[in-house]
Design an enzyme around this catalytic site. Sequence first.
Site, short mmCIF file in Angstrom:
data_model
loop_
_atom_site.label_atom_id
_atom_site.label_comp_id
_atom_site.label_asym_id
_atom_site.label_seq_id
_atom_site.Cartn_x
_atom_site.Cartn_y
_atom_site.Cartn_z
N ASP A 50 0.83 -1.20 0.00
CA ASP A 50 0.00 0.00 0.00
C ASP A 50 0.87 1.26 0.00
O ASP A 50 0.78 2.09 0.90
CB ASP A 50 -0.94 -0.02 1.21
CG ASP A 50 -1.78 -1.29 1.24
OD1 ASP A 50 -2.96 -1.23 0.83
OD2 ASP A 50 -1.27 -2.35 1.66
N ASP A 83 -1.77 -2.91 -3.82
CA ASP A 83 -2.07 -1.48 -3.87
C ASP A 83 -0.76 -0.75 -4.13
O ASP A 83 -0.29 0.08 -3.34
CB ASP A 83 -2.77 -0.99 -2.60
CG ASP A 83 -4.27 -1.25 -2.65
OD1 ASP A 83 -4.75 -1.83 -3.64
OD2 ASP A 83 -4.97 -0.89 -1.70
N TYR A 86 -1.50 4.31 -6.27
CA TYR A 86 -2.74 5.01 -5.88
C TYR A 86 -3.03 6.14 -6.84
O TYR A 86 -2.13 6.66 -7.50
CB TYR A 86 -2.59 5.55 -4.45
CG TYR A 86 -2.72 4.50 -3.40
CD1 TYR A 86 -3.99 4.10 -2.95
CD2 TYR A 86 -1.61 3.87 -2.86
CE1 TYR A 86 -4.12 3.12 -1.99
CE2 TYR A 86 -1.74 2.88 -1.90
CZ TYR A 86 -3.00 2.51 -1.46
OH TYR A 86 -3.13 1.54 -0.52
N ASN A 121 -6.72 -4.05 -4.68
CA ASN A 121 -7.98 -3.54 -5.23
C ASN A 121 -7.81 -2.19 -5.92
O ASN A 121 -8.45 -1.92 -6.95
CB ASN A 121 -9.04 -3.45 -4.13
CG ASN A 121 -8.59 -2.65 -2.92
OD1 ASN A 121 -7.65 -3.04 -2.23
ND2 ASN A 121 -9.26 -1.54 -2.64
N HIS A 215 -3.10 -9.70 -1.19
CA HIS A 215 -3.33 -8.31 -0.80
C HIS A 215 -4.27 -8.21 0.40
O HIS A 215 -3.99 -7.49 1.36
CB HIS A 215 -3.91 -7.51 -1.96
CG HIS A 215 -4.24 -6.09 -1.57
ND1 HIS A 215 -3.27 -5.19 -1.17
CD2 HIS A 215 -5.43 -5.42 -1.48
CE1 HIS A 215 -3.84 -4.03 -0.86
NE2 HIS A 215 -5.15 -4.15 -1.03
N HIS A 224 -10.22 -2.56 7.65
CA HIS A 224 -11.05 -3.42 6.79
C HIS A 224 -11.49 -4.69 7.50
O HIS A 224 -12.51 -5.28 7.13
CB HIS A 224 -10.29 -3.78 5.52
CG HIS A 224 -10.01 -2.61 4.63
ND1 HIS A 224 -10.99 -1.93 3.95
CD2 HIS A 224 -8.85 -1.98 4.32
CE1 HIS A 224 -10.46 -0.94 3.25
NE2 HIS A 224 -9.16 -0.95 3.46
N HIS A 250 -3.48 -4.23 2.44
CA HIS A 250 -4.86 -3.77 2.46
C HIS A 250 -5.17 -2.90 3.67
O HIS A 250 -5.57 -1.75 3.52
CB HIS A 250 -5.83 -4.94 2.37
CG HIS A 250 -7.22 -4.55 1.97
ND1 HIS A 250 -7.49 -3.66 0.95
CD2 HIS A 250 -8.44 -4.90 2.46
CE1 HIS A 250 -8.79 -3.50 0.82
NE2 HIS A 250 -9.40 -4.23 1.73
N ASP A 251 -5.03 -3.42 4.87
CA ASP A 251 -5.10 -2.55 6.04
C ASP A 251 -3.77 -1.83 6.18
O ASP A 251 -2.70 -2.45 6.16
CB ASP A 251 -5.40 -3.35 7.31
CG ASP A 251 -6.89 -3.50 7.55
OD1 ASP A 251 -7.65 -2.59 7.14
OD2 ASP A 251 -7.32 -4.50 8.14
N HIS A 252 -3.84 -0.50 6.34
CA HIS A 252 -2.63 0.33 6.35
C HIS A 252 -2.03 0.34 7.75
O HIS A 252 -2.06 1.34 8.46
CB HIS A 252 -2.97 1.75 5.88
CG HIS A 252 -3.46 1.80 4.48
ND1 HIS A 252 -3.76 2.98 3.82
CD2 HIS A 252 -3.68 0.80 3.57
CE1 HIS A 252 -4.16 2.71 2.60
NE2 HIS A 252 -4.13 1.40 2.42
#
Length: 332
Positions: A50, A83, A86, A121, A215, A224, A250-252
């Site tokens: 991410d 990710d 962005y 995503n 991810h 999430h 996914h979770d930052h």
Amino acid sequence: MASLENKTMVLSLLVALLGLFSYNISAELPRFEHNVSRGDGALRFLVVGDWGRNGHFNQSEVAFQMGRIGEELDIDFVISTGDNFYDNGLKGEDDPNFVQSFTNVYTATSLQKQWFSVLGNHDYRGDALAQLSPVLRKIDRRWLCLRSFIVNTEIAELFFVDTTPFVRDYFVNPEDHIYDWRNVIPTTRYTSSLLKDLESALKKSRAKWKIVVGHHAIRSVGHHGDTRELVRSLLPILRANNVDFYMNGHDHCLEQLSDIKSPIQFVTSGAGSKAWRGDVKDLNGNDLKFFYDGQGFASVRLTQSEAEIRFYDVLGRVIHSWNMSKMLHADI
């Protein structure tokens, strides 16, 4: 202006039409060999996710510390948990965001190693095929991103899994986002084939360590939370095939959770740039070992009998570490 409901109906129709022209045939996952050349036989790599924001949101600061730790550990490669770019992936193979968010940010000598990446995503919101294209490897030889594949290092086998097509919400509730589902529709066939191929590869593996990378989190207490579709379809396969780690973004955040029904450790490293969401989900029966809602990355060191995982913050400080031991035995 068309209503959101009408937009969703049109998107659903387009997805259905794409499905008429797509097919998936079960086959072995692409495999890459990586030999560890150093004398101690240990495998060392970094894990970050991410991240791709043109150096902003402390991406450059995290990259600097990755370079420092990468040199200190003499890493073999870097894993990206998705990710990668962005907010909406890449626009095409010639999108300058690739160079601006990757090549120009991860400049340290120690990071000039192979990067193994999966799609997230946000990557699917752009031209997903562009990230998979060999053209990007000509621009920066480090880049290797495929939907799903295997990296064999002898000590460990790493199984990279394309998790975004599993998540139903992206199809039924895309909001204002357009996803690039080329070569993925129909998703039921795609995900079923992927699970079959992964299960077959895991059963055949004789590696001391089995690591699966995707991810989306299977288990997470972050923003999430758990990914229900992966809990239902992927987790049983990992449990049945003695997987040691599932690593995701996914979770930052940075977090470690233990599975309550197997030795699997869930490792989230999705803090490569924008973080600090400030919310935590319920434990949902998970054994939470560590959670940090800030920016950073992870390192992994593996030998035949020992695994050491460390989390680092944006200043390069070790904020959590743990070791796992594995009994040595001859393969039967």
